[in-house]
Design a protein around this motif. Structure first.
Motif, mmCIF file in Angstrom:
data_model
loop_
_atom_site.group_PDB
_atom_site.id
_atom_site.type_symbol
_atom_site.label_atom_id
_atom_site.label_comp_id
_atom_site.label_asym_id
_atom_site.label_seq_id
_atom_site.Cartn_x
_atom_site.Cartn_y
_atom_site.Cartn_z
ATOM 1 N N TYR A 1 47.596 128.233 31.089
ATOM 2 C CA TYR A 1 46.882 127.561 32.064
ATOM 3 C C TYR A 1 47.550 128.229 33.418
ATOM 4 O O TYR A 1 48.750 128.861 33.379
ATOM 5 C CB TYR A 1 47.478 126.232 31.854
ATOM 6 C CG TYR A 1 49.054 126.099 31.958
ATOM 7 C CD1 TYR A 1 49.602 125.778 32.933
ATOM 8 C CD2 TYR A 1 49.750 125.886 30.947
ATOM 9 C CE1 TYR A 1 51.037 125.655 32.955
ATOM 10 C CE2 TYR A 1 51.188 125.903 30.865
ATOM 11 C CZ TYR A 1 51.819 125.640 32.065
ATOM 12 O OH TYR A 1 53.184 125.604 31.951
ATOM 13 N N THR B 1 47.266 126.209 36.176
ATOM 14 C CA THR B 1 47.521 124.984 37.095
ATOM 15 C C THR B 1 47.581 123.701 35.964
ATOM 16 O O THR B 1 47.027 123.562 34.988
ATOM 17 C CB THR B 1 46.404 124.472 38.148
ATOM 18 O OG1 THR B 1 45.080 124.309 37.564
ATOM 19 C CG2 THR B 1 46.316 125.816 38.962
ATOM 20 N N GLN C 1 45.924 117.102 33.746
ATOM 21 C CA GLN C 1 44.732 117.942 34.072
ATOM 22 C C GLN C 1 45.307 119.575 33.873
ATOM 23 O O GLN C 1 46.344 119.731 34.586
ATOM 24 C CB GLN C 1 44.302 117.750 35.647
ATOM 25 C CG GLN C 1 42.949 118.663 35.657
ATOM 26 C CD GLN C 1 42.265 118.439 37.016
ATOM 27 O OE1 GLN C 1 43.049 118.788 37.920
ATOM 28 N NE2 GLN C 1 41.236 117.525 37.205
ATOM 29 N N LEU C 2 44.630 120.283 32.993
ATOM 30 C CA LEU C 2 44.948 121.903 32.896
ATOM 31 C C LEU C 2 43.576 122.691 33.118
ATOM 32 O O LEU C 2 42.619 122.365 32.848
ATOM 33 C CB LEU C 2 45.458 122.059 31.498
ATOM 34 C CG LEU C 2 46.742 121.485 30.941
ATOM 35 C CD1 LEU C 2 46.261 120.208 30.511
ATOM 36 C CD2 LEU C 2 47.626 122.468 30.014
ATOM 37 N N ASN C 3 44.070 123.570 33.893
ATOM 38 C CA ASN C 3 42.968 124.759 34.232
ATOM 39 C C ASN C 3 43.517 125.913 33.617
ATOM 40 O O ASN C 3 44.489 126.553 34.168
ATOM 41 C CB ASN C 3 42.698 124.896 35.586
ATOM 42 C CG ASN C 3 42.012 123.640 36.137
ATOM 43 O OD1 ASN C 3 40.719 123.295 35.711
ATOM 44 N ND2 ASN C 3 42.579 122.724 36.821
ATOM 45 N N PRO D 1 36.868 130.421 31.887
ATOM 46 C CA PRO D 1 37.710 129.212 32.154
ATOM 47 C C PRO D 1 37.520 127.921 31.836
ATOM 48 O O PRO D 1 36.496 127.428 31.530
ATOM 49 C CB PRO D 1 37.201 129.125 33.946
ATOM 50 C CG PRO D 1 36.781 130.456 34.034
ATOM 51 C CD PRO D 1 35.883 131.064 33.076
ATOM 52 N N VAL D 2 38.450 127.226 31.461
ATOM 53 C CA VAL D 2 38.483 125.951 30.736
ATOM 54 C C VAL D 2 39.161 124.837 31.605
ATOM 55 O O VAL D 2 40.195 125.170 31.969
ATOM 56 C CB VAL D 2 38.830 125.811 29.298
ATOM 57 C CG1 VAL D 2 38.842 124.554 28.612
ATOM 58 C CG2 VAL D 2 37.950 126.888 28.322
ATOM 59 N N GLU D 3 38.780 123.747 31.546
ATOM 60 C CA GLU D 3 39.515 122.594 32.476
ATOM 61 C C GLU D 3 39.606 121.357 31.211
ATOM 62 O O GLU D 3 38.631 121.000 30.755
ATOM 63 C CB GLU D 3 38.576 121.901 33.580
ATOM 64 C CG GLU D 3 39.481 120.828 34.166
ATOM 65 C CD GLU D 3 38.841 120.588 35.584
ATOM 66 O OE1 GLU D 3 38.476 119.236 35.723
ATOM 67 O OE2 GLU D 3 38.537 121.283 36.387
ATOM 68 N N ASN E 1 40.923 117.375 30.855
ATOM 69 C CA ASN E 1 41.654 116.071 31.226
ATOM 70 C C ASN E 1 41.938 115.317 30.444
ATOM 71 O O ASN E 1 41.042 114.854 29.206
ATOM 72 C CB ASN E 1 40.394 115.572 32.175
ATOM 73 C CG ASN E 1 40.233 116.242 33.486
ATOM 74 O OD1 ASN E 1 40.897 116.237 34.368
ATOM 75 N ND2 ASN E 1 38.909 117.050 33.317
#
Length: 573
Positions: A502, A504, A522-524, A535-537, A539
Motif C-alpha cells: 500500500y 496510502t 481505506q488503502l490504496n 492499482p487497487v483501492e 474500503n
C-alpha cells in the motif's frame, strides 16, 4: 529524808517520762502531719498502716493501704494566670525522706486503690512491696497484678538515677532516667495484635495468616522536671528514636510535645517490599485490588497532631518508590520509579510535585516506557472534585510516541483530551493484537480527539494515516478463496491481499458511550503478482466491542498472572 528523796525522784522521773511521752507524741504528730501532707499532695486521699517494727534505724510496715484519686497541691499556670492543683515531676524525682525518719523503711504489703490505679493497671486495686534507704535516697517499688493482665512494674532509684521496668503480656518497657540532667533512655517491645488493628483499619483478620506484628521502639530524650504530671506532654522537652515493625521496617523520628499536641519529623528507612510478607497481607485486606509484587520504598515527613481535636496534618513530605511492579484491578505496571512531594490533612491530600517513570503499563495493550511530571489536589471525601495538573510527559508506545495536552484536568467538569500519535508501528500494533492470518508493516500518525463528557470518554472523527512510502500487507486468504468459489471478484480480492503493497492508508475512528468502536479504513496500493500490479483501492468498515476486545487482549497478552485470573473471574460471573 528518804521519803523526801523518793518523792523528788518520782517527781523528776514522772516529769521526764511525761516530757518523753509528750515529745514522742509531738514527734509522732509531726510525722503524721508531714506524711499526711505529702500523701495528700500526691493525690492519696486515704491511708492506713499496720506497724511490724519501729526503731531509730529501721521501720517495717506490715501493711499499708493507699487510695489514690486525684493529685492536689498549689501551682500557678503562667499561660492563663489561673491557680490549679497539680503535682510537678520534680516533686517525685527530688523527693527526699526527712531526717527524723529511720534510715531503713520497708513495706511488706502495700495495697494501692483508686481510679488512678485502674488507669494504668486496669484493676482497681494492686499489691506491691516497697523498700527505701533514707541516707542514700535509694528506692525500690514492685507492683504485680493477677491474671488476666499479669502486669508487673518495678521502679528503682539510686541517688539521681531511676530505672523503670514495666511488663504486661508480651509488652515490655525498660527505661532509665537521670534526674540530674533529665536524660532518658527507653526501649519498648510491643506485640501488635491484628484484632487491635481491626479497631482502626478495615481489615479481615480471618484472611490473615498471622495474628500479630512485632513492634519495638528505642527512645532517647530529655525531661523537664518542672512539668506538672496533669500535663504529661510538658514533661518532655524533646525525644528521638527508632520504631521497628515486623523486625525490619524502621522509622526514625525527632519529636517534641507542646501544650496543643505532638510535632514529629519521621524518616522511613528504605526497605524492600517483597521482604515484608505480613505487610503485603495487610495491604491485600485493606485494598484487595492493589498488589505490590516488588519495589523499594522510603519516605520522610513532618507530622503535627492535636490532642483535643484529634486533627493531624503532614507537611514537607517526600515518598520515593524504586523499581516497583504492581497490579491495580486489571492494570499492571513494571519498573515504576516515583518521587512525590506532598502535604495532607484529615480532609485533603495535596501533591505539589509527582515525578514518575514506568518501564511499562498494561491493560490489554502494553505501552511504555512512560515519564510524567504532575501535581494533584485530592479532597479525600469528594473524589469527583479531584484535580490533576499535567506539567510534562513522554509516552512511548508501539514503536512511536503518544502525546496528550499538558494542562489541568478537573474530573467533575467536561474536557477534551486529544491523543496525538506519532510514527506508530503497525507491525507492533498487530503483534499485540495477534492474528495468525495477517502480517503488516509501516508507520502511521494521527489524532484521536477524546472527550470527557458526563464521566465517560467518547471519540468522534479520529484519524490515523500511513507515512510515506507506505507498507506491506500479507493475508493468508485460503479461507476467503474457499468461500469465493467461482466468484471472480472475491478470488481476485483474495489473491491481491496475499501480497499487497500500500502507498496510502487512511482511517476514521469513532467510539460511542456504549463501548462500540467503529473503524473505516481505506488503502490504496497494488499486488505485483496480480494483473501486472494494477492499482487497487480497499474500503473496509470494522466494528468492535472495545471493552470485550481489551479483556480478550488481557487474557491473550497479559504477562501478569494476577491480571489474567481477575479477567477470567469477571468473565465467569
Amino acid at each position: 529524808m528518804k521519803l523526801r528523796k523518793l518523792a523528788q525522784f518520782l517527781a523528776w522521773s514522772g516529769s521526764a517520762l511525761f516530757s518523753l511521752v509528750l515529745s514522742a507524741l509531738l514527734l509522732g504528730l509531726i510525722a503524721y502531719l508531714w506524711l499526711n501532707q505529702q500523701l495528700s499532695h500526691y493525690g492519696i486521699s486515704q491511708w492506713q498502716l499496720s506497724l511490724a517494727e519501729l526503731s531509730s534505724r529501721q521501720l517495717v510496715i506490715k501493711k499499708l493501704s493507699l487510695t489514690i484519686n486525684s493529685a492536689t497541691g498549689p501551682t500557678t499556670d503562667n499561660n492563663n494566670n489561673q491557680n490549679e492543683q497539680s503535682v510537678f515531676l520534680q516533686d517525685i524525682l527530688s523527693l527526699e525522706l526527712p531526717a527524723f525518719l529511720p534510715d531503713q523503711i520497708s513495706v511488706n504489703e502495700l495495697r494501692i486503690n483508686g481510679s488512678r490505679v485502674s488507669d494504668v493497671f486496669i484493676h482497681d486495686s494492686v499489691q506491691a512491696s516497697l523498700d527505701l534507704t533514707r541516707q542514700q535516697q535509694n528506692f525500690n517499688l514492685q507492683i504485680t497484678t493477677p491474671h488476666p493482665t499479669d502486669t508487673h512494674l518495678q521502679v528503682n532509684r539510686e541517688s539521681q538515677n531511676w530505672q523503670v521496668t514495666f511488663t504486661r503480656g508480651g509488652i515490655r518497657l525498660n527505661g532509665q532516667l537521670n534526674a540530674g540532667n533529665g536524660n532518658i533512655q527507653a526501649t519498648l517491645d510491643y506485640p501488635l495484635n491484628t484484632e487491635q488493628l481491626a479497631v482502626y483499619l478495615p481489615i479481615d483478620t480471618d484472611a490473615l495468616s498471622f495474628k500479630q506484628l512485632h513492634c519495638s521502639a528505642e527512645i532517647s530524650g530529655k525531661l523537664v522536671a518542672k512539668a506538672p504530671l496533669t500535663k504529661p506532654w510538658q514533661a518532655v522537652e524533646s525525644f528521638s528514636g527508632v520504631l521497628t515493625v515486623d523486625n525490619s521496617l524502621q522509622i526514625k523520628h525527632q519529636s517534641r510535645f507542646n501544650q496543643t499536641g505532638l510535632h514529629s519529623q519521621l524518616l522511613l528507612q528504605p526497605f524492600n517490599w517483597q521482604r515484608h510478607s505480613k505487610l503485603a497481607e495487610l495491604l491485600r485486606t485493606l485494598y484487595p485490588q492493589l498488589v505490590i509484587q516488588q519495589g523499594q520504598v522510603e519516605a520522610d515527613l513532618t507530622l503535627d497532631y492535636a490532642w483535643t481535636s484529634g486533627d493531624w496534618h503532614i507537611d514537607d513530605a517526600r515518598v520515593k518508590l524504586t523499581q516497583a511492579d504492581w497490579v491495580y484491578d486489571t492494570w499492571s505496571a513494571t519498573q515504576h520509579d516515583a518521587t512525590a512531594h506532598f502535604s495532607a490533612t484529615t480532609t485533603h491530600l495535596s501533591v505539589q510535585h509527582l515525578q514518575q517513570k514506568l518501564g511499562s503499563l498494561q491493560q490489554g495493550f502494553v505501552i511504555g516506557p512512560l515519564q510524567a511530571n504532575m501535581a494533584l489536589e485530592l479532597p479525600l471525601a469528594e473524589q469527583d472534585n479531584w484535580q490533576l495538573d499535567l506539567q510534562q510527559h513522554t509516552i512511548e508506545a508501539f514503536g512511536g510516541t503518544i502525546e496528550v495536552p499538558n494542562q489541568t484536568y478537573r474530573f467533575n467538569r467536561d474536557f477534551d483530551l486529544p491523543l496525538v500519535f506519532e510514527r506508530l508501528s503497525l507491525g507492533e500494533l498487530l503483534r499485540q493484537y495477534p492474528s495468525d492470518n495477517v502480517a503488516i508493516n509501516g508507520k502511521v500518525s494521527g489524532t484521536l480527539p477524546l472527550a470527557w463528557r458526563n464521566n465517560q470518554l467518547t471519540l468522534k472523527n479520529g484519524y490515523l494515516n500511513a507515512l510515506a512510502p507506505g507498507g506491506h500487507v500479507a493475508v493468508d486468504s485460503s479461507a476467503l478463496t474457499s468461500m469465493a468459489g467461482e466468484n471472480p471478484s472475491l478470488r481476485t480480492l483474495a489473491a491481491v491481499l496475499e501480497n499487497f503493497t500500500y502507498r496510502t492508508l487512511s482511517s476514521e475512528i469513532n467510539y460511542d458511550d456504549n463501548g462500540k468502536l467503529n473503524l473505516q479504513l481505506q488503502l490504496n496500493g497494488f499486488n505485483p503478482d496480480v494483473e501486472q500490479g494494477r492499482p487497487v483501492e480497499f474500503n473496509l468498515t470494522l466494528q468492535e466491542d472495545l471493552p470485550a476486545l481489551i479483556k480478550g487482549l488481557q487474557l491473550t497478552n497479559s504477562v501478569n498472572e494476577i491480571v489474567r485470573e481477575r479477567i477470567q473471574e469477571n468473565l465467569n460471573r
